[in-house]
Every structure is written in structure tokens, then in C-alpha cells.
Design an enzyme around this catalytic site. Structure first.
Site, PDB file in Angstrom:
ATOM      1  N   TRP A 175     -11.754  -2.405   6.527  1.00 47.15           N
ATOM      2  CA  TRP A 175     -11.239  -2.980   5.286  1.00 47.15           C
ATOM      3  C   TRP A 175      -9.729  -2.799   5.247  1.00 47.15           C
ATOM      4  O   TRP A 175      -9.162  -1.899   5.757  1.00 47.15           O
ATOM      5  CB  TRP A 175     -11.856  -2.345   4.045  1.00 47.15           C
ATOM      6  CG  TRP A 175     -11.278  -2.975   2.817  1.00 47.15           C
ATOM      7  CD1 TRP A 175     -11.545  -4.223   2.322  1.00 47.15           C
ATOM      8  CD2 TRP A 175     -10.287  -2.421   1.946  1.00 47.15           C
ATOM      9  NE1 TRP A 175     -10.788  -4.483   1.215  1.00 47.15           N
ATOM     10  CE2 TRP A 175     -10.001  -3.387   0.951  1.00 47.15           C
ATOM     11  CE3 TRP A 175      -9.596  -1.196   1.929  1.00 47.15           C
ATOM     12  CZ2 TRP A 175      -9.055  -3.175  -0.060  1.00 47.15           C
ATOM     13  CZ3 TRP A 175      -8.678  -0.981   0.917  1.00 47.15           C
ATOM     14  CH2 TRP A 175      -8.416  -1.952  -0.071  1.00 47.15           C
ATOM     15  N   GLU A 219       7.592   1.948  -0.838  1.00 49.46           N
ATOM     16  CA  GLU A 219       6.688   1.006  -1.506  1.00 49.46           C
ATOM     17  C   GLU A 219       6.597   1.370  -2.992  1.00 49.46           C
ATOM     18  O   GLU A 219       6.547   2.549  -3.347  1.00 49.46           O
ATOM     19  CB  GLU A 219       5.295   1.090  -0.871  1.00 49.46           C
ATOM     20  CG  GLU A 219       4.278   0.132  -1.473  1.00 49.46           C
ATOM     21  CD  GLU A 219       2.913   0.216  -0.784  1.00 49.46           C
ATOM     22  OE1 GLU A 219       2.599   1.258  -0.186  1.00 49.46           O
ATOM     23  OE2 GLU A 219       2.168  -0.782  -0.845  1.00 49.46           O
ATOM     24  N   ARG A 272       6.784  -7.588  -0.510  1.00 53.52           N
ATOM     25  CA  ARG A 272       5.628  -7.755   0.363  1.00 53.52           C
ATOM     26  C   ARG A 272       4.868  -8.976  -0.106  1.00 53.52           C
ATOM     27  O   ARG A 272       4.595  -9.123  -1.300  1.00 53.52           O
ATOM     28  CB  ARG A 272       4.749  -6.511   0.279  1.00 53.52           C
ATOM     29  CG  ARG A 272       3.593  -6.511   1.253  1.00 53.52           C
ATOM     30  CD  ARG A 272       2.681  -5.327   1.023  1.00 53.52           C
ATOM     31  NE  ARG A 272       1.570  -5.694   0.157  1.00 53.52           N
ATOM     32  CZ  ARG A 272       0.429  -5.014   0.064  1.00 53.52           C
ATOM     33  NH1 ARG A 272       0.254  -3.901   0.774  1.00 53.52           N
ATOM     34  NH2 ARG A 272      -0.533  -5.402  -0.733  1.00 53.52           N
ATOM     35  N   ASP A 332       1.325  -6.817   5.066  1.00 59.29           N
ATOM     36  CA  ASP A 332       0.355  -5.766   5.390  1.00 59.29           C
ATOM     37  C   ASP A 332      -0.904  -6.409   5.978  1.00 59.29           C
ATOM     38  O   ASP A 332      -1.594  -7.164   5.295  1.00 59.29           O
ATOM     39  CB  ASP A 332       0.009  -4.999   4.100  1.00 59.29           C
ATOM     40  CG  ASP A 332      -0.805  -3.734   4.362  1.00 59.29           C
ATOM     41  OD1 ASP A 332      -1.262  -3.530   5.500  1.00 59.29           O
ATOM     42  OD2 ASP A 332      -0.974  -2.950   3.402  1.00 59.29           O
ATOM     43  N   ARG A 385       4.687   5.544   7.584  1.00 60.04           N
ATOM     44  CA  ARG A 385       4.310   5.369   6.170  1.00 60.04           C
ATOM     45  C   ARG A 385       3.544   6.548   5.570  1.00 60.04           C
ATOM     46  O   ARG A 385       3.206   6.536   4.390  1.00 60.04           O
ATOM     47  CB  ARG A 385       3.475   4.095   6.032  1.00 60.04           C
ATOM     48  CG  ARG A 385       4.335   2.878   6.182  1.00 60.04           C
ATOM     49  CD  ARG A 385       3.613   1.590   5.970  1.00 60.04           C
ATOM     50  NE  ARG A 385       2.673   1.541   4.890  1.00 60.04           N
ATOM     51  CZ  ARG A 385       2.970   1.538   3.584  1.00 60.04           C
ATOM     52  NH1 ARG A 385       4.217   1.587   3.199  1.00 60.04           N
ATOM     53  NH2 ARG A 385       2.014   1.478   2.681  1.00 60.04           N
ATOM     54  N   GLU A 436       2.800  -4.390   8.723  1.00 63.93           N
ATOM     55  CA  GLU A 436       2.188  -3.078   8.436  1.00 63.93           C
ATOM     56  C   GLU A 436       0.737  -3.000   8.893  1.00 63.93           C
ATOM     57  O   GLU A 436      -0.022  -3.961   8.740  1.00 63.93           O
ATOM     58  CB  GLU A 436       2.268  -2.856   6.916  1.00 63.93           C
ATOM     59  CG  GLU A 436       1.539  -1.631   6.417  1.00 63.93           C
ATOM     60  CD  GLU A 436       1.669  -1.508   4.892  1.00 63.93           C
ATOM     61  OE1 GLU A 436       2.643  -2.051   4.327  1.00 63.93           O
ATOM     62  OE2 GLU A 436       0.790  -0.888   4.277  1.00 63.93           O
ATOM     63  N   TYR A 457      -7.891  -8.815   1.150  1.00 64.77           N
ATOM     64  CA  TYR A 457      -7.133  -7.630   0.793  1.00 64.77           C
ATOM     65  C   TYR A 457      -5.746  -8.036   0.267  1.00 64.77           C
ATOM     66  O   TYR A 457      -5.092  -8.901   0.822  1.00 64.77           O
ATOM     67  CB  TYR A 457      -6.933  -6.692   2.004  1.00 64.77           C
ATOM     68  CG  TYR A 457      -5.807  -5.749   1.711  1.00 64.77           C
ATOM     69  CD1 TYR A 457      -6.000  -4.703   0.827  1.00 64.77           C
ATOM     70  CD2 TYR A 457      -4.524  -5.978   2.196  1.00 64.77           C
ATOM     71  CE1 TYR A 457      -4.966  -3.894   0.446  1.00 64.77           C
ATOM     72  CE2 TYR A 457      -3.469  -5.171   1.826  1.00 64.77           C
ATOM     73  CZ  TYR A 457      -3.696  -4.133   0.953  1.00 64.77           C
ATOM     74  OH  TYR A 457      -2.656  -3.349   0.557  1.00 64.77           O
ATOM     75  N   GLU A 509      -0.194   5.004   6.502  1.00 63.75           N
ATOM     76  CA  GLU A 509      -0.586   5.409   5.146  1.00 63.75           C
ATOM     77  C   GLU A 509      -1.883   6.218   5.131  1.00 63.75           C
ATOM     78  O   GLU A 509      -2.104   6.988   4.206  1.00 63.75           O
ATOM     79  CB  GLU A 509      -0.669   4.200   4.199  1.00 63.75           C
ATOM     80  CG  GLU A 509      -1.771   3.218   4.534  1.00 63.75           C
ATOM     81  CD  GLU A 509      -1.760   1.986   3.636  1.00 63.75           C
ATOM     82  OE1 GLU A 509      -0.676   1.433   3.414  1.00 63.75           O
ATOM     83  OE2 GLU A 509      -2.833   1.589   3.169  1.00 63.75           O
ATOM     84  N   HIS A 564      -3.433  -4.639   7.034  1.00 64.99           N
ATOM     85  CA  HIS A 564      -4.512  -3.752   6.582  1.00 64.99           C
ATOM     86  C   HIS A 564      -5.569  -3.535   7.666  1.00 64.99           C
ATOM     87  O   HIS A 564      -6.773  -3.673   7.437  1.00 64.99           O
ATOM     88  CB  HIS A 564      -5.133  -4.283   5.278  1.00 64.99           C
ATOM     89  CG  HIS A 564      -5.393  -3.195   4.278  1.00 64.99           C
ATOM     90  ND1 HIS A 564      -6.634  -2.678   4.076  1.00 64.99           N
ATOM     91  CD2 HIS A 564      -4.569  -2.523   3.441  1.00 64.99           C
ATOM     92  CE1 HIS A 564      -6.560  -1.726   3.146  1.00 64.99           C
ATOM     93  NE2 HIS A 564      -5.319  -1.614   2.749  1.00 64.99           N
TER      94      HIS A 564
HETATM   95  O1  EZ4 Z   1      -5.094  -0.405   0.190  1.00 59.71           O
HETATM   96  O2  EZ4 Z   1      -3.659   2.508  -1.290  1.00 59.71           O
HETATM   97  O3  EZ4 Z   1       0.169  -0.713   1.418  1.00 59.71           O
HETATM   98  N1  EZ4 Z   1      -0.646  -0.437   0.603  1.00 59.71           N
HETATM   99  C1  EZ4 Z   1      -1.968  -0.427   0.790  1.00 59.71           C
HETATM  100  C2  EZ4 Z   1      -2.797   0.066  -0.377  1.00 59.71           C
HETATM  101  C3  EZ4 Z   1      -4.154   0.622   0.033  1.00 59.71           C
HETATM  102  C4  EZ4 Z   1      -4.654   1.549  -1.039  1.00 59.71           C
HETATM  103  C5  EZ4 Z   1      -5.964   2.225  -0.658  1.00 59.71           C
HETATM  104  O4  EZ4 Z   1      -6.286   3.202  -1.571  1.00 59.71           O
HETATM  105  O5  EZ4 Z   1      -2.441  -0.780   1.853  1.00 59.71           O
HETATM  106  O6  EZ4 Z   1      -2.919  -0.931  -1.348  1.00 59.71           O
HETATM  107 CO    CO Z   2      -0.912  -0.761   3.384  1.00 62.39          CO
END
Ligand code: EZ4
Ligand code: CO
Length: 402
Positions: free
Chosen positions: A402, A339, A147, A210, A283, A236, A159, A262, A212
Site C-alpha cells: 500500500w 513535509e 507534492r 510519492d 525521510r 519518493e 494513494y 518514512e 508509495h
Molecule cells: O501514507 O503517513 O509522504 N507521506 C506519506 C503519508 C503516509 C502516512 C501513513 O501513516 O506517504 O501520507
Molecule cells: Co510518503
């Protein structure tokens, strides 16, 4: 075999972890992960104050009935705190059942479907050059899938870009720290990173990214399209997924594979995403999705619709979740990828385990159970320390995801 006692262990070997330990009258015990990043004590209380009193005296072998008792019996269903608590108990009970059978957990689930579990590691850097070099380091370590996350020009922090090269930890403050976000700057920058990565290393490794939860569906469609030439393994969390039908719009615009889930806590959070084939990888993982009992149902539903698993495996999921997930991954027919972020040596010491990394794959051992234990004496030395995930604001101060 009767449950005679259960307790919650909170420890902080570098970061907070919550663990349940369930004891039986035959001397066997099982452990389960109950860690919910930034909300740890809520799950600890949910277990201690509300679930454990109902556990004592039950038959430890009745995993499904206990799951249903806590899910249906709460009246208030789903939600991350409750489902993480149920997951912890479920993991511990599967651990006990496998120990009683003298089998590694994957045998109990249906046996081995593969020799090893392909994992992806996290490469990141403040700029493109640094990130490209980091991906090279992961390739040298043997990773088949990586990743890549990169700082965005004009944003002080992003992030996925860590201060520590080895160990990324987003829960970085005693009260939530504030990040700044700019979608246009990000969207312009990411394709440049992947172009550079493919120019440098070619196409023999899987690359992942990702988002996020930071785009809208139409923005995600554009980013997916811009990234198509670089053949990502997946994109992702392109958008938040409360609105499952929102993914239709992304699907209409790009062939970049999509992964999400997730933060989901139950099958109902992904039912439409899966049955309408709006995603490629699910996920949701054992600790936050209600345990092995629940994840089995999600994986089987996903299999019907050509969706594969891609379990979350960040450092805030304890080695117990990693162990249980690896047994699940070793068995599940529609496995995609796992992961894998390394835990610190302090964490590994508190949670001794028998899985190991070799040449891009994680391998489970043959210890009966899920193969992870807890050193309680050591755990007691690390006191809980409040830590929050950051929050995110747009340039004008508007609260964002976030
Ligand atoms: O930000 O698990 O793909 N992994 C992620 C993680 C999340 C954290 C949050 O607790 O997006 O790093
Ligand atoms: Co993630």
C-alpha cells in the site's frame, strides 16, 4: 533533575495520537509523540508496561544514556513499535533539557542555520485537471514546493488522493479498506500530470511525487527517466526499501532525485542507501526513527555523502513531532525540505504550538523547549477510535504494497 513520573495520553481529535508526558522533581515536564498509525496501542503498551517503569528515578538530563539503556537494554533492537516508544521518551527529555536551559530546542542543538524551514504541501485531485488546479491553489497560498498526486484512470481510488480537500487522512476505516492497484496504468498516467503542471506553471516551483512503494527498481528507473524533463525535486518511496541495494538499479537509469525512509526505524535501515549515495533525501523522522538523539546520527552520516534531510510530516505525526522536527530543521546543516500537512483545528487545539506558516516556510518560535504542549483536559474528551491504513491488491487479488 529526577524523573518522578511519566504517563501515556491517548486522544483522538479527528485521528488518534499517543503522547508521553514526563514529570520531574523540579516541576518541569516534557512531552513526546508516540503515534504509530494503525498500531497506536502497541506503542502505548510498550511505554506503559515496559519503558516507563525503568524511567522513574533516573536523571532527566542523561538523554544519551537513557536512549542507550532502552536501545541496547531491550536486547530486541530496532523495529517500529520499540523505536517509536524510544523516540517519544527522547523527544520529551530534549523538551525538558531545553526548558531547563531556558532555550528553544534549536539553540541547544547548535543554533540557527537558516531563517525558515521550506515546506512542501500536498496537492491532489481525481484527475489531471483537478490536480493542476489544486497545485495552483498551493502556489497562491505561497508554497515554494508542492507534492502532486492524481487519480489513475480505471482505479476506483489511489494513494494520496483525498476525499477532503483540506485534510487528507489515509487511516480511513475501522478495519483495513481494500484498494486496487495497476502499475501499467499508473506509469502511463503520471508523466502526463507533470507535463501538464510544467506547461501550466513553468519551472519556478519545486514539484514532488510519492510513489508509495509501488514499483520494482527497473520500473522506478523507467518512471524516473520519463519524469526527467519535468525536473522533480524528488521521487519518493519509488520501491520498498528492505533491499537497500535494489536502489542501485534505479540510480543506474535516472537522474531524478530519490527520497526514501518514512517507514525506517533506525540508521541501519538507511546505512547502505546513504553510504553508497543511492538516495538524495532521507525521510526518516524523529518519531519513527528513535528520536532526536538517533536522527542526529542519521543526519551527520547523510551529510558525509551529500544526502539531505526531507522529514516525513504527514498528519499522523502529531504537532509535537512537527515542533521537534522544525527545531531540528532550523539547525541541521544538510537540511533539504520538510513535509507539511495541516492538522485539523481540533488537533491544533489539543496540541497548542508556536510554529507558524508564512509564504512557503514554517518558522519555529522562541518558547523554551520544542514549543508544543498538550491540553490534557481537552485531550480526555476525544476517545481512541480504532483506525487502519488501507491495504492494496492487484487486479487479480494478489496482496500488494500500500
Ligand atoms: O501514507 O503517513 O509522504 N507521506 C506519506 C503519508 C503516509 C502516512 C501513513 O501513516 O506517504 O501520507
Ligand atoms: Co510518503
Amino acid at each position: 533533575m529526577k524523573i518522578i513520573d511519566a504517563k501515556v495520553i491517548v486522544t483522538c481529535p479527528g485521528r488518534n495520537f499517543v503522547t508521553i508526558k514526563i514529570m520531574t522533581d523540579e516541576g518541569l515536564y516534557g512531552i513526546g509523540d508516540a503515534t504509530l498509525n494503525g498500531r497506536e496501542l502497541a506503542v502505548a503498551s510498550y511505554l506503559t508496561d515496559h519503558l516507563i517503569p525503568c524511567l522513574i528515578g533516573r536523571d532527566a538530563g542523561q538523554i544519551e544514556d537513557i536512549w542507550q539503556f532502552f536501545y541496547r537494554g531491550a536486547y530486541w533492537r530496532r523495529g517500529p513499535v520499540g523505536m517509536t516508544a524510544i523516540a517519544a521518551i527522547d523527544m520529551a527529555l530534549w523538551d525538558i533539557k531545553a526548558k531547563a536551559a531556558n532555550m528553544p530546542l534549536y539553540q541547544l542543538l547548535g543554533g540557527r542555520s537558516r531563517t525558515g524551514v521550506m515546506v512542501y504541501g500536498h496537492a491532489n485531485g481525481t484527475g489531471i485537471e483537478e490536480t493542476v488546479a489544486e497545485v495552483g491553489r498551493y502556489i497562491d497560498m505561497g508554497y515554494k514546493a508542492i507534492r502532486a498526486q492524481c487519480g489513475v484512470p480505471g482505479l476506483p481510488s489511489t494513494y494520496g488522493v483525498s476525499k477532503d480537500r483540506m485534510f487528507y487522512e489515509p487511516a480511513d476505516n475501522d478495519l483495513p479498506s481494500e484498494n486496487m492497484w495497476d502499475t501499467a496504468a499508473y506509469m502511463a498516467h503520471v508523466p502526463k500530470l507533470f507535463e501538464e503542471l510544467r506547461d501550466t506553471y513553468g519551472y519556478s516551483h519545486h514539484l514532488l511525487h510519492d510513489v508509495h512503494h509501488r514499483l520494482t527498481p527497473i520500473e522506478a528507473g523507467r518512471l524516473g527517466k520519463d519524469l526527467e524533463p519535468f525536473r522533480l525535486f524528488w521521487l519518493e518511496d519509488a520501491v520498498t526499501a528492505e533491499l537497500q541495494e535494489g536502489f542501485r538499479l534505479i540510480r543506474q537509469h535516472t537522474t531524478t532525485p530519490l527520497a526514501v525512509g518514512e517507514v525506517f526505524s533506525s540508521i541501519h535501515d538507511c546505512h547502505q542507501l546513504i553510504s553508497e549515495q543511492l538516495i538524495d533525501y532521507i525521510r526518516t523522522t524523529i518519531v519513527h526513527g528513535g528520536g532526536i538523539t538517533s536522527l542526529r546520527r542519521i543526519a551527520h552520516l547523510a551529510e558525509l555523502y551529500h544526502v539531505k534531510t526531507g522529514f516525513h510530516g504527514a498528519t499522523d505525526l502529531s504537532p509535537i513531532t512537527m515542533g521537534a522536527a522544525l527545531h531540528f530543521d532550523t539547525w541541521v546543516p544538510n537540511f533539504g525540505i520538510q513535509e507539511y500537512m495541516r492538522h485539523t483545528p481540533e488537533t491544533d487545539e489539543v496540541f497548542p504550538h508556536d510554529y507558524e506558516f508564512r509564504d512557503g516556510y514554517l518558522y519555529v518560535g522562541d518558547t523554551p523547549g520544542h514549543g508544543v504542549d498538550i491540553n490534557e483536559e481537552l485531550a480526555a474528551k476525544y476517545e481512541y477510535k480504532r483506525a487502519y491504513l488501507p491495504v492494496n491488491r492487484l487486479r487479480d487479488g494478489t496482496m500488494f504494497n500500500w
